[in-house]
Design an enzyme around this catalytic site. Structure first.
Site, short mmCIF file in Angstrom:
data_model
loop_
_atom_site.label_atom_id
_atom_site.label_comp_id
_atom_site.label_asym_id
_atom_site.label_seq_id
_atom_site.Cartn_x
_atom_site.Cartn_y
_atom_site.Cartn_z
N GLU A 59 21.29 -26.35 -28.12
CA GLU A 59 20.14 -26.68 -27.26
C GLU A 59 20.54 -27.78 -26.29
O GLU A 59 21.18 -28.76 -26.68
CB GLU A 59 18.96 -27.14 -28.11
CG GLU A 59 17.75 -27.51 -27.26
CD GLU A 59 16.59 -28.04 -28.09
OE1 GLU A 59 15.99 -27.26 -28.83
OE2 GLU A 59 16.31 -29.26 -27.99
N THR A 61 15.36 -26.82 -23.00
CA THR A 61 14.00 -27.27 -23.30
C THR A 61 13.14 -27.30 -22.03
O THR A 61 13.65 -27.25 -20.90
CB THR A 61 13.98 -28.67 -23.94
OG1 THR A 61 14.49 -29.61 -23.00
CG2 THR A 61 14.81 -28.70 -25.22
N HIS A 118 12.97 -22.34 -22.98
CA HIS A 118 11.76 -22.74 -23.70
C HIS A 118 10.59 -22.67 -22.72
O HIS A 118 10.76 -22.92 -21.51
CB HIS A 118 11.87 -24.17 -24.23
CG HIS A 118 12.96 -24.38 -25.24
ND1 HIS A 118 12.93 -25.40 -26.16
CD2 HIS A 118 14.11 -23.71 -25.47
CE1 HIS A 118 14.01 -25.35 -26.92
NE2 HIS A 118 14.75 -24.33 -26.52
N GLY A 128 3.55 -26.35 -27.36
CA GLY A 128 3.76 -27.67 -26.75
C GLY A 128 2.73 -28.67 -27.24
O GLY A 128 1.83 -28.32 -28.02
N ALA A 178 0.77 -20.93 -29.87
CA ALA A 178 1.99 -20.23 -29.45
C ALA A 178 1.86 -18.72 -29.68
O ALA A 178 2.39 -17.93 -28.90
CB ALA A 178 3.19 -20.79 -30.21
#
Ligand code: FAD
Length: 288
Positions: free
Chosen positions: A17, A48, A78, A109, A124
């Site tokens: 990531e 991200t 993301h 988030g 989500a």
């Protein structure tokens, strides 16, 4: 390539990531990070997504496109939905598609006072089903071995995770954790609950006492006594902490792979040297 196709091929998936450069860092610094990561050949790299604002989100898209088209490594962008409406999501997905990015980590988030919530997506799972209905993207989602901070208990957290998978999430990436037993227990509960998609374990190397304490307070991960001792002894000695933190992460990963996890997702914190050191130490382990 859809990321769920990476699993079940007889070796542990290894992914990294990265985050977009911070406001005061040069945008070009991401090249250094990605140049350093490309030699490791991670199975995919995720990028991200900031709390909001078109500039931040544009950067996530740009970096995902770079990973896919310049480095020829599958990218996962993301995407958080708490402050996004359907048009925002549609626009971003159309951009990602035109850039050849095929995978999205669908997230709710956290609410940010600068970007008030919009009503289109509450959880989500709403975003997961919305994206899956379009059919163009591989959709992944987040999971929490020690439970999400807002969850009243592990059972309801797992029930909602199952809803996210039923909505179409094809692969899960875990929140960071430092005690492998927490992950193994979570994995067992998830399988019993009928969650059968690949689950990657999220590993964050401990390199700085302050940042790990901040991270732990934000996400609620617990610190086992072995790690508390490391922080107490080496916390004020950056070089020593770095060595001990890398050794801890390698130990965690080799134990997870021995226990049969399907994937390791390394939170690189844009530090390719650390990622390279860790990846170099688990090369043969990953292939067993
Ligand atoms: P959800 O799955 O919607 O869950 C949020 C909470 O709601 C949980 O407590 C869940 O149990 C509960 N819940 C779910 N459905 C229901 C329901 N139907 N009824 C009642 N309760 C429900 N944040 C960023 O801003 N940017 C990033 O790039 C980012 N990347 C991340 C990557 C990973 C691997 C992880 C683990 C987290 C990441 N986060 C990121 C943080 C994440 O956005 C937060 O943890 C957020 O609070 C929850 O997001 P979620 O997608 O897990 O939410």
């Amino acid at each position: 390539m859809k990321l769920c196709e990476l699993f079940g091929k007889g070796r542990t998936v290894f992914s990294c990531e990265v985050f977009p450069p911070k406001r005061n860092d040069p945008v070009d610094s991401i090249y250094q990070t990605l140049d350093g990561l490309k030699d490791i050949r991670p199975d995919f790299i995720s990028v991200t997504f900031g709390a909001g604002g078109s500039q931040v989100n544009q950067t996530t898209r740009d970096i995902a496109a770079l990973i896919e088209n310049r480095y020829h490594i599958p990218a996962m962008a993301h995407l958080t939905c708490v402050a996004a409406g359907k048009e925002d999501v549609d626009r971003l997905l159309a951009d990602l598609k035109s850039d050849g990015v095929e995978n999205v980590l669908a997230l709710r988030g956290d609410v940010n006072p600068d970007y008030p919530p919009k009503p289109d997506f509450k959880y989500a799972s709403d975003l997961v089903s919305y994206i899956r209905a379009r059919g163009d993207f591989g959709v992944s989602a987040a999971c929490y071995p020690e439970g999400h901070l807002e969850s009243p208990d592990l059972v309801s957290d797992l029930r909602h995770l199952r809803e996210k998978v039923d909505a179409g999430a094809q692969h899960l990436v875990s929140q960071l954790f430092f005690d492998n037993d927490d992950f193994f227990r979570f994995l067992e509960r998830a399988r019993i609950a009928g969650i059968n998609v690949p689950i990657e374990a999220g590993i964050m190397p401990v390199l700085s006492k302050n940042s790990i304490q901040r991270m732990v307070s934000m996400c609620g991960a617990s610190l086992p006594s072995k790690l508390t001792r490391i922080l107490a002894r080496y916390g004020d000695h950056p070089d020593a902490l770095r060595e001990a933190g890398i050794a801890y992460a390698i130990d965690q990963i080799s134990d997870l792979i021995a226990g049969g996890v399907e994937g390791i997702h390394l939170y690189t914190m844009n530090n390719p040297d650390v990622a390279r050191q860790i990846a170099g130490s688990i090369n043969s382990i990953r292939k067993v």
